[in-house]
Design a protein around this motif. Structure first.
Motif, mmCIF file in Angstrom:
data_model
loop_
_atom_site.group_PDB
_atom_site.id
_atom_site.type_symbol
_atom_site.label_atom_id
_atom_site.label_comp_id
_atom_site.label_asym_id
_atom_site.label_seq_id
_atom_site.Cartn_x
_atom_site.Cartn_y
_atom_site.Cartn_z
ATOM 1 N N LEU A 12 -8.164 -10.795 7.699
ATOM 2 C CA LEU A 12 -7.143 -10.554 8.720
ATOM 3 C C LEU A 12 -7.737 -9.631 9.770
ATOM 4 O O LEU A 12 -8.260 -8.576 9.435
ATOM 5 C CB LEU A 12 -5.923 -9.831 8.164
ATOM 6 C CG LEU A 12 -5.033 -10.499 7.155
ATOM 7 C CD1 LEU A 12 -5.606 -10.392 5.783
ATOM 8 C CD2 LEU A 12 -3.679 -9.855 7.221
ATOM 9 N N LEU A 13 -7.620 -10.018 11.008
ATOM 10 C CA LEU A 13 -8.014 -9.164 12.119
ATOM 11 C C LEU A 13 -6.728 -8.738 12.807
ATOM 12 O O LEU A 13 -6.021 -9.570 13.388
ATOM 13 C CB LEU A 13 -8.932 -9.911 13.081
ATOM 14 C CG LEU A 13 -9.487 -9.087 14.231
ATOM 15 C CD1 LEU A 13 -10.349 -7.930 13.723
ATOM 16 C CD2 LEU A 13 -10.288 -9.970 15.171
ATOM 17 N N ILE A 14 -6.411 -7.447 12.690
ATOM 18 C CA ILE A 14 -5.134 -6.937 13.169
ATOM 19 C C ILE A 14 -5.289 -6.375 14.576
ATOM 20 O O ILE A 14 -6.103 -5.482 14.812
ATOM 21 C CB ILE A 14 -4.565 -5.862 12.209
ATOM 22 C CG1 ILE A 14 -4.361 -6.453 10.817
ATOM 23 C CG2 ILE A 14 -3.249 -5.324 12.725
ATOM 24 C CD1 ILE A 14 -5.475 -6.176 9.861
ATOM 25 N N ASP A 15 -4.486 -6.910 15.493
ATOM 26 C CA ASP A 15 -4.480 -6.432 16.870
ATOM 27 C C ASP A 15 -3.521 -5.254 16.996
ATOM 28 O O ASP A 15 -2.626 -5.073 16.176
ATOM 29 C CB ASP A 15 -4.022 -7.543 17.821
ATOM 30 C CG ASP A 15 -5.029 -8.672 17.936
ATOM 31 O OD1 ASP A 15 -6.238 -8.427 17.756
ATOM 32 O OD2 ASP A 15 -4.598 -9.813 18.203
ATOM 33 N N ALA A 16 -3.672 -4.504 18.073
ATOM 34 C CA ALA A 16 -2.820 -3.336 18.317
ATOM 35 C C ALA A 16 -1.351 -3.715 18.501
ATOM 36 O O ALA A 16 -0.469 -2.907 18.247
ATOM 37 C CB ALA A 16 -3.322 -2.578 19.546
ATOM 38 N N ASP A 17 -1.085 -4.974 18.883
ATOM 39 C CA ASP A 17 0.309 -5.393 19.104
ATOM 40 C C ASP A 17 1.027 -5.810 17.822
ATOM 41 O O ASP A 17 2.170 -6.254 17.863
ATOM 42 C CB ASP A 17 0.363 -6.525 20.137
ATOM 43 C CG ASP A 17 -0.226 -7.838 19.614
ATOM 44 O OD1 ASP A 17 -0.771 -7.879 18.486
ATOM 45 O OD2 ASP A 17 -0.131 -8.838 20.353
ATOM 46 N N GLY A 18 0.363 -5.664 16.666
ATOM 47 C CA GLY A 18 0.999 -6.008 15.402
ATOM 48 C C GLY A 18 0.890 -7.471 15.017
ATOM 49 O O GLY A 18 1.649 -7.960 14.188
ATOM 50 N N THR A 19 -0.063 -8.157 15.622
ATOM 51 C CA THR A 19 -0.346 -9.541 15.276
ATOM 52 C C THR A 19 -1.668 -9.588 14.516
ATOM 53 O O THR A 19 -2.618 -8.897 14.884
ATOM 54 C CB THR A 19 -0.447 -10.418 16.543
ATOM 55 O OG1 THR A 19 0.789 -10.334 17.250
ATOM 56 C CG2 THR A 19 -0.737 -11.869 16.196
ATOM 57 N N ALA A 20 -1.716 -10.412 13.471
ATOM 58 C CA ALA A 20 -2.950 -10.557 12.696
ATOM 59 C C ALA A 20 -3.424 -11.999 12.761
ATOM 60 O O ALA A 20 -2.642 -12.933 12.573
ATOM 61 C CB ALA A 20 -2.721 -10.150 11.245
ATOM 62 N N THR A 21 -4.709 -12.168 13.034
ATOM 63 C CA THR A 21 -5.350 -13.468 12.951
ATOM 64 C C THR A 21 -5.881 -13.610 11.532
ATOM 65 O O THR A 21 -6.499 -12.679 11.010
ATOM 66 C CB THR A 21 -6.507 -13.567 13.967
ATOM 67 O OG1 THR A 21 -5.983 -13.315 15.286
ATOM 68 C CG2 THR A 21 -7.166 -14.935 13.932
ATOM 69 N N VAL A 22 -5.630 -14.759 10.899
ATOM 70 C CA VAL A 22 -5.978 -14.966 9.498
ATOM 71 C C VAL A 22 -6.912 -16.159 9.359
ATOM 72 O O VAL A 22 -6.722 -17.198 9.998
ATOM 73 C CB VAL A 22 -4.705 -15.203 8.644
ATOM 74 C CG1 VAL A 22 -5.062 -15.444 7.186
ATOM 75 C CG2 VAL A 22 -3.736 -14.034 8.791
ATOM 76 N N GLY A 23 -7.916 -16.003 8.495
ATOM 77 C CA GLY A 23 -8.833 -17.103 8.191
ATOM 78 C C GLY A 23 -9.427 -16.902 6.808
ATOM 79 O O GLY A 23 -9.071 -15.956 6.104
ATOM 80 N N ILE A 24 -10.323 -17.805 6.434
ATOM 81 C CA ILE A 24 -11.006 -17.666 5.155
ATOM 82 C C ILE A 24 -12.380 -17.036 5.386
ATOM 83 O O ILE A 24 -12.963 -17.170 6.458
ATOM 84 C CB ILE A 24 -11.127 -19.002 4.395
ATOM 85 C CG1 ILE A 24 -11.942 -20.039 5.179
ATOM 86 C CG2 ILE A 24 -9.733 -19.538 4.058
ATOM 87 C CD1 ILE A 24 -12.254 -21.316 4.403
#
Length: 124
Positions: A12-24
Motif C-alpha cells: 500500500l502506498l498511502i498518499d497524504a489525502d488518505g488514499t492508498a494505492t494497492v498492489g501485489i
C-alpha cells in the motif's frame, strides 16, 4: 507518502489525502508466475480488512487479493485489466490494482514497514 505491506504480500502506498494505492509485491508475482487475468473490484464498493477485493490468475495458480484496510474503492487500474502482465513486469508501479479511500487510517499501524516485510520474507 508512506509504504506499507501485508502478510498476504500486498503493498500500500498511502498518499497524504488518505488514499492508498494497492498492489501485489514482487514476491507475490514471482510466486504466481505469469499473470494472465485480474478481477478488480467495482469503484464505489466498500470493503473491510481481509475481505476479498479481487483475484489474480496466473499460468500456475489463482490467488485472492485481500483488502488490507477498511475503505471505499475510488479507482481501479484499467491498464492492468487490459494487460495483466503488468503485475509481473512492474508490480509496484504500473501494475497496481486499485486505490482505496481509507475509512480508518489507524488500521495502517497493524501493517508492516519495509524492514518488517523483508524480515517476513527471510523467515518464510
Amino acid at each position: 507518502m508512506t509504504l506499507k505491506y501485508t502478510p498476504d504480500h500486498e503493498w500500500l502506498l498511502i498518499d497524504a489525502d488518505g488514499t492508498a494505492t494497492v498492489g501485489i509485491t514482487h514476491h507475490a508475482q514471482d510466486a504466481l508466475g505469469d499473470v494472465v487475468f485480474v478481477d478488480l473490484p467495482a469503484v464505489g464498493t466498500t470493503f473491510a480488512p481481509k475481505d476479498v477485493a479481487g483475484v489474480v490468475e496466473s499460468v500456475k495458480a489463482a490467488a485472492d487479493v485481500y483488502m488490507p484496510v477498511t475503505g471505499e474503492i475510488v479507482e481501479v487500474n484499467e491498464a492492468l485489466r487490459d494487460d495483466p502482465a503488468l503485475a509481473n513486469t512492474d508490480p509496484t508501479g504500473a501494475g497496481w490494482f486499485f486505490k482505496v479511500k481509507l475509512s480508518n487510517p489507524a488500521e495502517l499501524d497493524a501493517l508492516m514497514d519495509k524492514t518488517a516485510y523483508d524480515d517476513l520474507l527471510k523467515n518464510t
